[in-house]
Design an enzyme around this catalytic site. Structure first.
Site, PDB file in Angstrom:
ATOM      1  NE  ARG A  47      -3.830  -2.486   1.668  1.00  0.00           N
ATOM      2  CZ  ARG A  47      -3.600  -3.706   1.212  1.00  0.00           C
ATOM      3  NH1 ARG A  47      -2.359  -4.175   1.128  1.00  0.00           N
ATOM      4  NH2 ARG A  47      -4.604  -4.483   0.821  1.00  0.00           N
ATOM      5  CG  ASP A 154     -23.185   5.342   6.547  1.00  0.00           C
ATOM      6  OD1 ASP A 154     -22.598   4.394   7.112  1.00  0.00           O
ATOM      7  OD2 ASP A 154     -22.655   6.036   5.637  1.00  0.00           O
TER       8      ASP A 154
END
Lengths: 289, 207
Positions: A47, A154
């Site tokens: 990453r 959310d």
């Protein structure tokens, strides 16, 4: 052919030296509380090298300077996003639901003379608030003596629509026993399962932006907030605002559950850490206004 | 079933966050009796750059930790010269929580703080210089290692230098090596300095 060779050379990136890896892990831990050990070297290196390429940095040294000194924090945010896995499923980190039903809810039941309010923030596609509901029905013996509200929010309206629909695949249900599947779900074609209407309709789903006081103001006098694996995505200022907004949403004596790699003590001193069963939870002081 | 539904999301009457839209009224609210009203005022004053002096003035007399936290967050968001000027006196405070929170807040304002760093590092009070070094240790500013190296070369107080060594262990690079290598020579009777610089050099390594 020469261009192909150059492209191939470009793909062969040097690994991080042991000092670079250790220093990077120290830095990342300092900023997120997430600690990577040697066992995660491959995961981390892949990453980091991806971010070096994506940010146009020359090498690790160049990139490390970028994430340390870029005041906007944008690349650091991209790095955090790349390093975290946004995955959810029923009964994820279920030891926290055990702490909720064995200790937190009985404590709150003795404290409150009104419905107990639980808030799942962010709720993503619904696995967390529904897990809370099932855990209460299955494991809290005194549940029938109390009224419990579950709110779920959310920022993403698409996941909220999925949450309300309550249809899940095998992967989401992997940690659910056959008995619980049979008790709470109806099988649909294509190895999908729909949660029973009685549970779906008991939960108040709605949009919220944690760092927007206007939308957060709808949620007050909460007793428990599940805010797991959200704050690690924020920069420092947003994280402070979010923690203060959660403090505002809680009634005195209310609790916050964070993700296992998160620590409130690193973000704020407003809450008191408590060891409850196998979980660390963070309590708003009883005399907290 | 014990689960009862109460629709917060669909209840527009629940909306409201104490913003009167009048900054003068918000400044008065900073002195309200209830902490929740003071927090709401501080949160909303974060939208008004000229509110920084008033926020800083409230900060030093504010008794509630939750209100202080919101004031600091508002000042970090404002990130202004007035905010820095209001926070710097907190470095001289005897209130440890206030001082540490000020150090953390100043660490979030690298560019605005830059013009004040030289005078902070030349302050007569060695404690203030230590706190200034603590700020630098968390500062996202490319010059932070260079300022810490200058401390190692010039500051006469061993504790200030020790704090700078700690900062360089975090922020230092190859350019920091010579200042670290030379430091034990300035304090030959302080074995801790030799130990700390060795640890910092090892930490910096070859990165």
């Amino acid at each position: 052919m020469e261009a192909l060779l150059r492209a191939a050379d470009h793909d062969v990136q040097p690994a991080l030296s042991p000092e670079q890896f250790a220093r990077f892990c120290d830095f990342f831990y300092h900023h997120t509380g997430i600690l990577f050990g040697e066992s995660k070297r491959y995961f981390v290196e892949r990453r980091v090298l991806d971010r070096i390429r994506a940010s146009g940095s020359e090498d690790f040294r160049d990139y490390f300077a970028l994430i340390r000194f870029d005041a906007s924090g944008r690349e650091l945010q991209s790095l955090v996003n790349a390093m975290t896995v946004n995955e959810t499923y029923f009964f994820r980190e279920d030891y926290q639901f055990a702490a909720l039903t064995s200790d937190v809810l009985p404590y709150l039941a003795g404290l409150r003379q009104r419905p107990i309010r639980i808030w799942s923030l962010p709720c993503s596609t619904g696995e967390e608030p529904y897990s809370i509901a099932i855990a209460i029905l299955e494991n809290w013996n005194d549940a029938d003596e109390h009224a419990i509200e579950i709110h779920a929010s959310d920022i993403d309206s698409e996941v909220l629509a999925q949450a309300r629909a309550g249809i899940y695949g095998q992967r989401s249900l992997q940690r659910l026993s056959a008995q619980l599947r049979a008790r709470y779900f109806t099988a649909l074609p294509g190895e999908r399962f729909r949660l029973h209407e009685a549970i779906r309709s008991s939960i108040d789903f709605g949009p919220v932006n944690v760092v927007d006081p206007r939308s957060m103001a709808r949620y007050r006098d909460m007793d428990v907030v599940f805010c797991r694996n959200l704050l690690i995505y924020f920069d420092d200022l947003s994280r402070r605002q979010a923690v203060e907004a959660i403090y505002e949403s809680l009634a005195p004596g209310g609790f916050v559950f964070l993700g296992h790699s998160e620590s409130m003590s690193r973000m704020s001193s407003l809450f008191q850490p408590r060891k409850v069963s196998d979980s660390i939870v963070y309590q708003k002081p009883l005399d907290g206004e | 079933m014990p689960l009862v539904r109460a629709d917060r999301a669909a209840d527009p009457s629940a909306e409201g966050h104490g913003d009167s839209g009048d900054p003068h009224a918000l400044l008065e609210e900073l002195y309200a009796a209830e902490a929740s009203r003071r927090r709401a005022a501080a949160r909303n004053l974060a939208m008004y750059p000229h509110a920084a002096p008033a926020l800083c003035a409230r900060l030093v007399v504010e008794p509630a930790a939750s209100v202080r936290s919101v004031i600091f967050t508002a000042l970090i968001g404002l990130r202004s010269d007035a905010a820095v000027q209001g926070l710097l006196p907190c470095l001289r405070s005897e209130d440890v929580a206030l001082r540490n929170a000020a150090i953390e807040a100043l660490g979030h304002m690298p560019d605005v703080l830059e013009p004040y760093i030289r005078s902070l590092l030349e302050d007569d009070d060695s404690d203030v210089r230590i706190f200034a070094v603590n700020v630098l240790g968390a500062l996202a500013h490319a010059q932070a290692p260079r300022w810490l190296e200058a401390v190692l070369r010039c500051d006469p107080h061993v504790n200030v230098c020790a704090a700078a060594v700690e900062g360089l262990a975090e922020l230092g690079d190859q350019e920091s090596r010579s200042a670290l290598v030379d430091l034990p020579g300035r304090f030959p009777d302080e074995p801790f300095i030799a130990f700390a610089t060795k640890a910092a050099l090892a930490r910096i390594g070859t990165v």
